[in-house]
Design an enzyme around this catalytic site. Sequence first.
Site, mmCIF file in Angstrom:
data_model
loop_
_atom_site.group_PDB
_atom_site.id
_atom_site.type_symbol
_atom_site.label_atom_id
_atom_site.label_comp_id
_atom_site.label_asym_id
_atom_site.label_seq_id
_atom_site.Cartn_x
_atom_site.Cartn_y
_atom_site.Cartn_z
ATOM 1 N N HIS A 256 79.676 115.788 73.818
ATOM 2 C CA HIS A 256 79.341 115.213 74.979
ATOM 3 C C HIS A 256 80.127 114.418 75.355
ATOM 4 O O HIS A 256 80.763 113.650 74.453
ATOM 5 C CB HIS A 256 77.929 115.040 75.445
ATOM 6 C CG HIS A 256 77.261 114.773 76.574
ATOM 7 N ND1 HIS A 256 77.734 113.903 77.538
ATOM 8 C CD2 HIS A 256 76.735 115.756 77.151
ATOM 9 C CE1 HIS A 256 77.120 114.242 78.841
ATOM 10 N NE2 HIS A 256 76.478 115.305 78.523
ATOM 11 N N ASP A 307 72.148 121.823 76.356
ATOM 12 C CA ASP A 307 72.360 123.299 76.234
ATOM 13 C C ASP A 307 71.891 124.037 74.896
ATOM 14 O O ASP A 307 71.454 125.105 74.926
ATOM 15 C CB ASP A 307 73.535 123.610 76.774
ATOM 16 C CG ASP A 307 73.888 123.465 78.289
ATOM 17 O OD1 ASP A 307 72.959 123.670 79.016
ATOM 18 O OD2 ASP A 307 74.936 122.750 78.436
#
Length: 370
Positions: A256, A307
């Site tokens: 991320h 996700d």
Amino acid sequence: MTATKGLEGIVATTSSVSSIIDGILTYRGYDIDDLAENASFEEVIYLLWYGKLPKAAELTRIRDELSAAAAIPEQVVDLIRLFPKNANSMAALRSATSALALYDGEADDMTKEANLRKAVRLQAQIPTIIAAFSRIRDGKEPIAPKAGATIAENFLYMLSGEEPSDVAVKALDKALVLHADHELNASTFAGRVTVATLSDIYSGVTSAIGALKGPLHGGANEAVMAMLEEIGTLENIDPYVNRKLENKEKLMGFGHRVYKNGDPRAKHLQKMSLELGSQTGDLKWYEMSIRIENLVTGLKGLKPNVDFYSASVYTTLKIPRDLFTPIFAISRCSGWTAHILEQYENNRLIRPRAEYVGPSTQKYVPVERR
Ligand code: CMC
């Protein structure tokens, strides 16, 4: 002028919609862990748009408004019928959402009240578009939204034509809460840039859907499931992951830009993946996901993002893989529209600069002498 690749670390706006500070995500000051455990998606929508949690009557009102606005214009259904059966689901959603503006008499009314009404319509109609697209490509007739149902319940109902179980509705509702907003992520930024020209809210949300489609952003949840299916069995995991890392390829659902110590949303989805897998008696995807996480975190220090476990959650809910990213859009529409409303409130054109790295000054040469 020196460019910062990917605008990493650049603070591009002020916002009071959501924050990520020291790895903690909040919507309007409420910790995502608190909201994930306690709030419904409709409460979160209200929170994002109005800046406060709704009182009982306000919650009833927003539920009623969303439910009443869920049907899409017949012309948009007809347009979806024209889409190729194998159309990319996010491209279909992007096109149909853009078309909604053509049938909204208030599309270019820039008052705050009209923009809030359009936010309701967008939020209510995006699930209906996705369900209609899914059914039409399968050769079935779309199902009209059910009056009085929540967004999660209605979406599952419109998709299958059957009353969804409480377990499925609760799981989807929680997933929608978890994906609703995320500070200045790529799609939200795209939406804000678009409306900062004083373009309309439909243009902003259409831009945002286009940005969400990419595999580095919302498209990663589908890519995770594709990876799990490609790997196929627990035994195949180690060679697959090692090969990917050796080849310096990305493993979808990991890493991320902002969180370096883990995405706070991932643990909720991991828990849901285990619970749903246990209830259905099929823990294959969960167990594979855990093994991949342990390996990737151990070898590379990368943690799963939102996700990663949403892939096994949606698969256990029997949702087709290519609807995972559209479901992300159902949820994130609440954040996009909250940010768009905020942008209009205190607008300035967003127009950064580029560091020029092209050829130095050149002289025009007529075509016959080039
Ligand atoms: N697999 C393998 N290596 C990775 C991964 C990954 N998923 N993510 C980052 N890295 C490595 C990358 O190769 C690079 O290594 P090196 O410095 O040796 O070249 C380093 O970590 C930094 O990566 P980056 O791509 O420069 O980081 P970024 O901040 O630009 O990208 C990201 C963030 C999320 C796009 C990236 O981690 C990624 O591509 N992840 C996979 C796609 C994904 O899961 N996206 C969903 C993001 S969360 C939900 C959302 O916002 O939509």
